[in-house]
Structures are given as C-alpha cells and as structure tokens.
Design a protein around this motif. Sequence first.
Motif, PDB file in Angstrom:
ATOM      1  N   ILE A 210      -6.541  -9.129   3.677  1.00 25.28           N
ATOM      2  CA  ILE A 210      -5.118  -8.819   3.544  1.00 25.28           C
ATOM      3  C   ILE A 210      -4.684  -9.010   2.097  1.00 25.28           C
ATOM      4  O   ILE A 210      -4.866 -10.080   1.513  1.00 25.28           O
ATOM      5  CB  ILE A 210      -4.262  -9.721   4.449  1.00 25.28           C
ATOM      6  N   HIS A 211      -4.134  -7.955   1.521  1.00 28.66           N
ATOM      7  CA  HIS A 211      -3.477  -8.055   0.218  1.00 28.66           C
ATOM      8  C   HIS A 211      -2.044  -8.523   0.483  1.00 28.66           C
ATOM      9  O   HIS A 211      -1.197  -7.762   0.940  1.00 28.66           O
ATOM     10  CB  HIS A 211      -3.475  -6.690  -0.482  1.00 28.66           C
ATOM     11  N   ARG A 212      -1.816  -9.789   0.212  1.00 32.91           N
ATOM     12  CA  ARG A 212      -0.520 -10.372   0.563  1.00 32.91           C
ATOM     13  C   ARG A 212       0.523 -10.105  -0.530  1.00 32.91           C
ATOM     14  O   ARG A 212       0.215 -10.048  -1.705  1.00 32.91           O
ATOM     15  CB  ARG A 212      -0.678 -11.873   0.821  1.00 32.91           C
ATOM     16  N   ASN A 213       1.762  -9.927  -0.069  1.00 28.65           N
ATOM     17  CA  ASN A 213       2.908  -9.786  -0.975  1.00 28.65           C
ATOM     18  C   ASN A 213       2.721  -8.606  -1.933  1.00 28.65           C
ATOM     19  O   ASN A 213       2.794  -8.736  -3.152  1.00 28.65           O
ATOM     20  CB  ASN A 213       3.124 -11.096  -1.739  1.00 28.65           C
TER      21      ASN A 213
ATOM     22  N   ASP B 249       5.766 -13.334   3.714  1.00 29.79           N
ATOM     23  CA  ASP B 249       5.904 -13.009   5.140  1.00 29.79           C
ATOM     24  C   ASP B 249       7.134 -12.151   5.406  1.00 29.79           C
ATOM     25  O   ASP B 249       7.884 -12.373   6.363  1.00 29.79           O
ATOM     26  CB  ASP B 249       5.956 -14.286   5.996  1.00 29.79           C
ATOM     27  N   THR B 250       7.305 -11.142   4.562  1.00 28.88           N
ATOM     28  CA  THR B 250       8.459 -10.261   4.712  1.00 28.88           C
ATOM     29  C   THR B 250       8.042  -8.808   4.893  1.00 28.88           C
ATOM     30  O   THR B 250       8.791  -7.889   4.581  1.00 28.88           O
ATOM     31  CB  THR B 250       9.419 -10.406   3.506  1.00 28.88           C
ATOM     32  N   GLY B 251       6.812  -8.597   5.382  1.00 25.85           N
ATOM     33  CA  GLY B 251       6.430  -7.266   5.831  1.00 25.85           C
ATOM     34  C   GLY B 251       5.600  -6.443   4.888  1.00 25.85           C
ATOM     35  O   GLY B 251       5.254  -5.310   5.222  1.00 25.85           O
ATOM     36  N   HIS B 252       5.263  -6.967   3.709  1.00 28.73           N
ATOM     37  CA  HIS B 252       4.501  -6.158   2.758  1.00 28.73           C
ATOM     38  C   HIS B 252       3.128  -6.758   2.471  1.00 28.73           C
ATOM     39  O   HIS B 252       2.609  -6.688   1.360  1.00 28.73           O
ATOM     40  CB  HIS B 252       5.294  -5.951   1.465  1.00 28.73           C
ATOM     41  N   ASP B 253       2.519  -7.340   3.494  1.00 34.82           N
ATOM     42  CA  ASP B 253       1.106  -7.712   3.451  1.00 34.82           C
ATOM     43  C   ASP B 253       0.317  -6.536   4.010  1.00 34.82           C
ATOM     44  O   ASP B 253       0.555  -6.107   5.150  1.00 34.82           O
ATOM     45  CB  ASP B 253       0.850  -8.962   4.282  1.00 34.82           C
ATOM     46  N   ILE B 254      -0.628  -6.014   3.235  1.00 33.50           N
ATOM     47  CA  ILE B 254      -1.288  -4.749   3.555  1.00 33.50           C
ATOM     48  C   ILE B 254      -2.802  -4.960   3.680  1.00 33.50           C
ATOM     49  O   ILE B 254      -3.401  -5.605   2.809  1.00 33.50           O
ATOM     50  CB  ILE B 254      -1.012  -3.694   2.462  1.00 33.50           C
ATOM     51  N   PRO B 255      -3.451  -4.420   4.707  1.00 33.81           N
ATOM     52  CA  PRO B 255      -4.902  -4.563   4.841  1.00 33.81           C
ATOM     53  C   PRO B 255      -5.664  -3.852   3.720  1.00 33.81           C
ATOM     54  O   PRO B 255      -5.210  -2.831   3.190  1.00 33.81           O
ATOM     55  CB  PRO B 255      -5.203  -3.909   6.191  1.00 33.81           C
TER      56      PRO B 255
END
Length: 480
Positions: free
Chosen positions: A314-317, A329-335
């Motif tokens: 997961i590429h977080r943030n 944790d606002t929806g923009h963590d992308i696999p």
Amino acid sequence: MTPQHTLPAIAHPDRLFPADPDVRAVARELFALVEHAPILSPHGHVDPDLLADDVPFPDAAALFVTPDHYVTRLLHANGTGLDRLRPSPQASARDIWRAFCASWPAFAGTASGYWIACELHHVLGVGQPSARDADALFDEIAAVLGRADYRPRSLFRRFGVEVLATTDDPLDPLTPHARLAATPQAPLGGRVIPTFRPDRYLAAGTPAWSAAVDELVATAGDGHDGYAGYLAALANRRAHFIAHGAVSADHGMVTPATLELDPAQARALFDRLRAAPAPDRDPADVAAFGQHMLFEMARMSVDDGLVMTLHPGIHRNHHRPTLAAYGPDTGHDIPVRTEFTRGLQPLLSRFGTEPGFHLVLFTTDETTFSRELAPLAGFYPSVYLGAPWWFLDSPYAIRRFREAVTETAGFSRSSGFVDDTRAFLSIPVRHDAARRVEAGVLARLVTEHRITGAQAAEIIVDLVDEAPRRVFKLPARAGA
C-alpha cells in the motif's frame, strides 16, 4: 414518521449464491452448515474502548460515514469535499448523512454499498438510503441506536463473536483489554484480544521514528540503550501483549523484502540512522533497516510463538495536500504491485520450516495469488494464505482468490476469513458474505464432480471455524 421502503435486494436469502439453480441448491445446503457458526475475527481495527465503555453509538454519520475511508474516498471522488464529511460548525452529523444519502447511487455494485445495505437491513432493521428520505432515516437509526439492545456489548453477543482481535501500538497500556478481561464472560460472551503492531518503531524513514524509539527503549529496554535496548524493548512489549491474550504480530509495509544482517552490521546501521536527522538518512540504509527488522520480527515470532501477519503493498497517503489538511486514513492509500518470492527468501530460508512458526501473507495485488502466494503456501509449512484484504475484501474478489489459489495450495493452506474492519456493525455481514462465497465455490466443485458433497461439507466447516483456530493458534471450539 418512518419512511416506507420496498424490500431491498440485499434481503434476498440467496444473495451472493451462484445463479445456476443446481449449484445454488448445493450452496444453500453448505451455507446452512456454517451460517450460525461463531465469528472468529483474528485481525481487525475495532477500537477496544467501544466495548470496554459500552456507550451507545452516536448517530448514523458517525457510524457509517465519517470513520470509513472506503466511504469518504468515493464520496470525495464524486465531488463531495472532505470538509463536508467531518463534523464542524458548517457540517452537522445530519448534514454529513444527507450528503452521503444524496450520493448513495454511486455505491451500487461496490463492496461498501453491499456492507452498508446489509448493516442497515439485517443489523438495524431499517430502510435503505435515499436523498428524499435522508432525514427520516437519520431519525429512525437514532431511535434504534438509543435502545439498550443496540449497545456495543449487546450487539457483540448477538453477532456471536467468540474472538475479536484489535490492532494496537506496542506501547499501548492495553487498559481496555484489561477491563474487558476482568469482566465476567457472560455479559460479553467472547474475548477481545490485542495485536502487536510495531510499524512506527521500525520505519526509520519517518520523522517520528527517533522519538518513538526513545520512548520505546526508555519504557521497556531493561535499562539498556542503543540497539540492544531496542531489541529488548520490542521483545518485552511482545511478552506484555501475550500476557494480555495476543496471538499475532501484524506488519504493514510497502514491500515484504527481508534481509539478514549479523549483529554488528545491524547495530552499526541502527546507530547510523539514529545519528542522522530524518531528511539526511540514506534511503538505502532506511530500506535495509526495515528489511532486517522484518527478519528480526520473524525471529522473535519463532521464539515467542506470535503468529506473524504481513500486510504489504500500500502506497499510503498518496495525495499530500489531503494528508496535510486531514491527516492519514482519509481515503488516498493506493495499492501497488507487490513481489513476495524473492523478497521473503531470506526470511523463509531461515525460518520457513521452523516448527510452530506461522506466517500469514496478505496482498492487495491479485496478480500474486496464483503466481507467488499459492506456490509459497504450497511448499512452506509456515506460510498461510491470508484472506483478500482491503480493496479485495469484496464478494467477487474473495471468489477470484479462492479460484486462483486452490488448485495449487488446496483449501488447507488458508487462514480463514479476516474482516480487517474498523466498522463494528460490518463484522457479521462481512463474515456472512465470506461464508456465502465459500459455499458457492464449493458448490461449483461438487456439481462439476471434482469433490463430493461430504468433502465440501468438511471443507466449509474447516474454512469458517477450524482454519482460523489452527492458523492463529486460537482455542478449539467448545465440545470439539
């Protein structure tokens, strides 16, 4: 006044079963064997204070919208600003709920839409969202949530939860877990256990790492400093978690690469990173340290018996302005694409055949299901296939997972279903969905004459009940 609703599709007793009538009939029989089995949830993110305090849920927005990044990300993508999805003088809970209901059509066909529709109908017994009935439904939900039998502990009992694992920082005092453990079993009906999640103490590339390590060593380093104190502190906190019922240690990282260093190399690397301000730390050193500490966490799991779970990829943030304005944790963590075979070779070469070592691998990269994960689990006795996770914890993805891995690894190498949820009310509907999908997959194998009905019956009971107990080292079910 309660709004009038037609019966939603989500109420159909054959939901998620195969469309073919012959396969569906077998799926019904298999599902009936596990429909009311206890819920085992060995990995999730429910706040333990929810059950320790047992206060009523506040309102529909706080329950279904604000804390759920699955929901807020899709609302944001469809034009609703995140500032309208958090309580503020400009956005009341009712305003947030109205915005959600106005966008409800956008959730058709999504996993989030399915979970929420099930929660509303099957858990709360209310209607489905619509812009027209938003206020009436908000009030109807409030009336239900105000009832004593809808407080968290009552729902915990009704859901049939036997074990619920939370996810906790190593320095968490675990006070709510201690309070729950001291509560007589009858009022709760099951156990709430912590999970050791050390990520922030291993991520040397973050600005907060040094301060986190300082606190860790000062609290639990047995008077040692440096790398020796750091390792001692991690081992001591793991022991603290085990004493509070923990069965696993969870690790989130972008890549599951591992590296074995000798003690002198590891100590020098640790000292070098500690001496440098975060912006000046060598990225190669940061990567090597993270890889070595993942190896060390496996070594500690061999020593103390905690199941090791990996949640990589997961590429977080991803959107920096959103991170700056609203936090993580606002929806923009992308696999991202993930590679396991080469990355885990140092760890598995050393520990992959160690008796008692359990390594559960999760992924958000479906391409690894049949190419890497199933072959790894099909050789190493320590490796188990974690259930589809995060963006893949949906009915169709669970089916794709099962079809991708079974011909190589069979059913016996699975961890059982893991709901990975923060949304307490979604626990029963997620487990219900997984059981329905597994019944459908097995029914197809029966009707294609690849396995017998008796075999399918044994397998579905194992997947739902015995596999999570076996993989996560949970007690056998009563009477077994």
